[in-house]
Design an enzyme around this catalytic site. Structure first.
Site, PDB file in Angstrom:
ATOM      1  N   GLY A  40       0.829  -1.191   0.000  1.00 53.87           N
ATOM      2  CA  GLY A  40       0.000   0.000   0.000  1.00 53.87           C
ATOM      3  C   GLY A  40       0.863   1.240   0.000  1.00 53.87           C
ATOM      4  N   CYS A  41       0.427   2.266   0.709  1.00 57.22           N
ATOM      5  CA  CYS A  41       1.144   3.546   0.761  1.00 57.22           C
ATOM      6  C   CYS A  41       2.608   3.339   1.117  1.00 57.22           C
ATOM      7  CB  CYS A  41       0.482   4.456   1.787  1.00 57.22           C
ATOM      8  SG  CYS A  41       1.441   5.940   2.168  1.00 57.22           S
TER       9      CYS A  41
END
Length: 219
Positions: A40-41
């Site tokens: 993810g991020c």
């Protein structure tokens, strides 16, 4: 003559000492290894793993796509095939790749194939980009995570791919003091990161899944 011989002996000894020191430094540098993961991020993954003893550096970037040296806008827009990824450089004499892989699986939601937390879409999906020597450890870590969760783990173990570092704006985002305008108002990048991480629900979801086994929740 004696003085000359003494100087030559001293110079030779100094050269040998310098050479051995250089070799020792070179040997230590060659011992460092890398592991590339997508969770993810990339700001969050970078921030998490830079806290691990034995990790020398974590760099935010992209991996797994078909476009050479993509920009952040290209990747988040979609179509490049890249995932937001982090390349972790570590000293295997201090922390082993098996430990890093176990930490990785317990720092994400490996049951989610559509992204991570509030960030949706292919570029935010999870993956381990394993070198041939890391494949067995990566598959074992995935199997262990699935057994511990009692749920299907969808994070793929992919072949190692070219890693492209993101631009400097995104590196060490979690500790930068630059002031930027966010939906929360003007904030330093460090405070914007904290606000984003909380609002995105990353730690809440990881705690829900992993409980006390979540290594970074709250960081």
């Amino acid at each position: 003559m004696t003085t000359m011989r003494t100087l030559k002996t001293f110079s030779l000894g100094l050269a040998i000492t310098v050479g051995l020191f250089a070799q020792a430094k070179s040997g230590h540098a060659q011992q460092l290894e890398t592991l590339t993961v997508a969770g993810g991020c990339f700001w969050c993954v970078e921030a998490d793993f830079e806290k691990v003893k034995g990790v020398k550096e974590a760099v935010s970037g992209f991996a797994g796509g078909t476009v050479s040296d993509p920009t952040y806008k290209q990747v988040t827009k979609g179509g490049t095939g890249h995932l937001e990824a982090v390349q972790i450089t570590f000293d295997p004499n201090v922390v082993q790749v098996e430990t890093l892989l176990a930490l990785f699986f317990r720092s994400v939601d490996p049951t989610d194939a559509g992204g991570q937390f509030c960030d949706r879409g292919q570029s935010y999906s999870t993956a381990v980009f394993a070198t041939p020597s890391q494949k067995a450890a990566a598959n074992a870590a995935k199997a262990n995570a699935q057994a511990d969760l009692g749920k299907s783990v969808v994070t793929p173990i992919r072949n190692a791919a070219t890693f492209y570092p993101a631009d400097s704006y995104h590196q060490d985002y979690y500790k930068q003091t630059d002031i930027i305008l966010t939906r929360f108002g003007p904030k330093s990048k460090a405070n914007a990161y904290k606000a984003y991480r909380k609002a995105c629900g990353r730690d809440a979801r990881v705690k829900e899944l992993w409980g006390a086994a979540a290594p970074f929740a709250g960081s």
